[in-house]
Design an enzyme around this catalytic site. Structure first.
Site, short mmCIF file in Angstrom:
data_model
loop_
_atom_site.label_atom_id
_atom_site.label_comp_id
_atom_site.label_asym_id
_atom_site.label_seq_id
_atom_site.Cartn_x
_atom_site.Cartn_y
_atom_site.Cartn_z
N GLU A 40 0.86 -1.18 0.00
CA GLU A 40 0.00 0.00 0.00
C GLU A 40 0.89 1.23 0.00
O GLU A 40 1.81 1.35 0.81
CB GLU A 40 -0.96 0.02 1.18
CG GLU A 40 -0.31 0.02 2.54
CD GLU A 40 -1.31 0.20 3.68
OE1 GLU A 40 -1.63 1.36 4.02
OE2 GLU A 40 -1.75 -0.82 4.22
N THR A 69 -3.81 5.02 3.97
CA THR A 69 -4.12 6.30 4.60
C THR A 69 -5.16 7.07 3.80
O THR A 69 -5.06 8.29 3.63
CB THR A 69 -2.84 7.15 4.81
OG1 THR A 69 -1.75 6.31 5.22
CG2 THR A 69 -3.05 8.18 5.91
N LYS A 129 -9.16 -3.70 9.31
CA LYS A 129 -7.79 -3.56 9.81
C LYS A 129 -7.83 -3.13 11.27
O LYS A 129 -8.37 -2.07 11.59
CB LYS A 129 -7.03 -2.51 9.00
CG LYS A 129 -5.61 -2.27 9.49
CD LYS A 129 -4.89 -1.22 8.68
CE LYS A 129 -5.29 0.19 9.06
NZ LYS A 129 -4.41 1.21 8.46
#
Length: 208
Positions: A40, A69, A129
């Protein structure tokens, strides 16, 4: 194979912060050669859309390249348009989750409490997550999965060579690994990239 199945198969998602158009390919190449094939690229990175485009075009499906993010649907739309294959967020934003699902992609929202976990699931999250992972011990998710056995969870924050297996053995299906794997500021020479390749191999070997 679905995006979720690919994440679960790879188990490791490398979190890359502060990369640029010049170093993203050698970073990803080192990770790939070390056996890490899911990454990521964090969305607050300057020129992130160009970086994602460069990465996706270079690897042409050989790596799973997502954006991290991502805190709102506007950012999600931007990185998806750049080619991001999955979205990772530090928090739960229902509109971001809905937009990602609309594009048929995978959104992994950041959650912590059982209420947040269930809310994410009820709004279409295929996987959540747990963040930050260091708040609770690795056995936290095992307790959550008791009443919520249908949940799939990865964990990010504080994952190292010493504890990765403890997290995975307690019910997490994947881990996100940041600076203990990729510290972009330390990558200045070919030897540094060789070291990154070796650290990636060490993490992957832990999975065997």
């Amino acid at each position: 194979m679905s995006l979720l199945e690919k994440i679960i198969q790879n188990k490791i998602v490398a979190v890359i912060r502060n990369s640029n158009e010049h170093n993203i390919i050698p970073i990803l190449q080192s990770l790939f050669e070390g056996g890490v094939k899911a990454v990521e690229i964090t969305a607050e990175t300057e020129n992130v859309t160009k970086i994602i485009e460069t990465a996706v075009n270079h690897f042409e499906g050989k790596m799973l390249i997502g954006a991290g993010t991502v805190i709102d649907p506007e950012t999600a739309k931007t990185v998806i348009s750049a080619g991001a294959q999955f979205i990772v967020s530090p928090t739960l934003n229902i509109e971001t989750l809905k937009l990602t699902n609309r594009y048929g992609l995978l959104n992994i929202p950041g959650v912590l409490t059982p209420t947040e976990i269930l809310t994410a699931y009820e709004n279409g999250a295929q996987i959540v997550k747990i963040f930050p992972g260091t708040i609770f011990d690795p056995g936290y998710i095992k307790n959550v999965l008791g009443p919520l056995p249908f949940v799939k969870a990865m964990v990010t924050g504080g994952i190292t060579l010493d504890n990765i297996n403890e997290y995975l053995s307690n019910g997490y299906v994947a881990v996100g690994i940041g600076s203990s794997l990729v510290n972009v500021n330390n990558l200045k020479s070919e030897n540094d990239y060789n070291q990154l390749r070796q650290v990636a191999k060490q993490f992957v070997t832990k999975l065997d």
